[in-house]
Scaffold this motif. Structure first.
Motif, short mmCIF file in Angstrom:
data_model
loop_
_atom_site.label_atom_id
_atom_site.label_comp_id
_atom_site.label_asym_id
_atom_site.label_seq_id
_atom_site.Cartn_x
_atom_site.Cartn_y
_atom_site.Cartn_z
N ARG A 7 2.20 1.86 -3.44
CA ARG A 7 1.15 2.35 -4.34
C ARG A 7 0.88 3.84 -4.12
O ARG A 7 0.78 4.62 -5.07
N ASP B 198 0.73 0.55 5.94
CA ASP B 198 -0.24 -0.31 6.62
C ASP B 198 0.54 -1.44 7.30
O ASP B 198 1.73 -1.29 7.59
N HIS C 126 0.83 -1.20 0.00
CA HIS C 126 0.00 0.00 0.00
C HIS C 126 0.86 1.26 0.00
O HIS C 126 0.58 2.22 -0.73
#
Length: 262
Positions: free
Chosen positions: A91, A235, A88
């Protein structure tokens, strides 16, 4: 949710590591950034990924000093597992506007990403074994001790008022970013923000080697973690630590609005 920032102790040290995986070239570097009531100084050493050379290099830099935090430039989870997926954090830091402005973050499931992840884990294990590392007290902690993931390219790029002039040219992007932020005083202001009233005993401009610069930026990243004044992206697969929100340039403020603040 933002935490209240801390006043750092009158003296202390943090550690930054630019991770490399070459067994022959000294493409890894470690930086211990230390301060007392009057000054800030740093010690940097380069080393290879050969196990004994890496251990000797880290031991020499840590020098048995207690560390308030350590930041490593590579994919890192608290369990030191191989990640092997597109995270994450990667990204978010590769979204189109950021990618076009300051470059893309490498994926942990790419060939180089796997090599970097493994080398980062090896360095992290040594830090956890060799250093007297403080307990983690920051949000987004990945381990009970204060060890975190840094990414100098994004850390520096997000502080540029206008990244466009620094997209091309000699050397790597992060070197151009570093030189620009030293020239306009931003990097010095960030250190003074975390450690007010101290005078730098060394010159930021005198740090010219790519790996040395990256290690120093990782140490400054760790400084923000120790003070609990930083921005975090990620995360459970890992959090990448970035500059305090107030140091992120205006063009990136709306992008960073949803990122976590330490």
């Amino acid at each position: 949710m933002a935490q209240d920032s801390l006043t750092l102790p009158h003296s202390g040290s943090v550690l930054g590591i630019d991770v490399g995986w070459s067994l022959k070239a000294r493409s890894s570097a470690a930086c211990r950034l230390s301060w007392d009531q009057e000054s800030v100084h740093w010690h940097i050493r380069r080393f290879t990924a050969a196990p004994q050379d890496r251990r000797d290099g880290l031991r020499a830099v840590i020098a048995a000093q207690p560390l308030l935090a350590a930041a490593l430039d590579g994919p890192l989870r608290g369990d030191l597992a191989i990640i092997d997926r597109y995270r994450h954090a990667e990204r978010l830091l590769s979204e189109r506007e950021l990618r076009e402005a300051i470059g893309k973050l490498a994926q942990s499931n790419s060939g180089n990403g796997r090599l970097l992840n493994a080398a980062t884990n090896d360095c992290a294990r040594l830090v956890l074994e060799e250093a007297r590392l403080a307990d983690a007290g920051h949000g987004q902690a990945i381990h009970r001790l204060a060890i975190v993931e840094a990414f100098p390219n994004s850390f520096l790029g997000l502080m540029l008022d206008d990244p466009a002039p620094h997209k091309g040219g000699r050397g790597s992007r992060s070197d151009r970013y570093y030189a620009a932020l030293v020239a306009d005083g931003t990097l010095q202001r960030l250190i003074e923000h975390h450690l007010p009233g101290r005078v730098a005993a060394q010159s930021l401009a005198a740090v010219t080697n790519h790996d040395d610069r990256a290690a120093l930026v990782c140490a400054i990243t760790a400084l923000g973690v120790a003070r609990r004044d930083y921005t975090g992206v990620g995360d459970a697969d890992g959090w990448i630590i970035l500059p305090p929100r107030r140091f992120i340039a205006g063009w990136a403020q709306s992008i960073a609005a949803d990122w976590s603040q330490g």
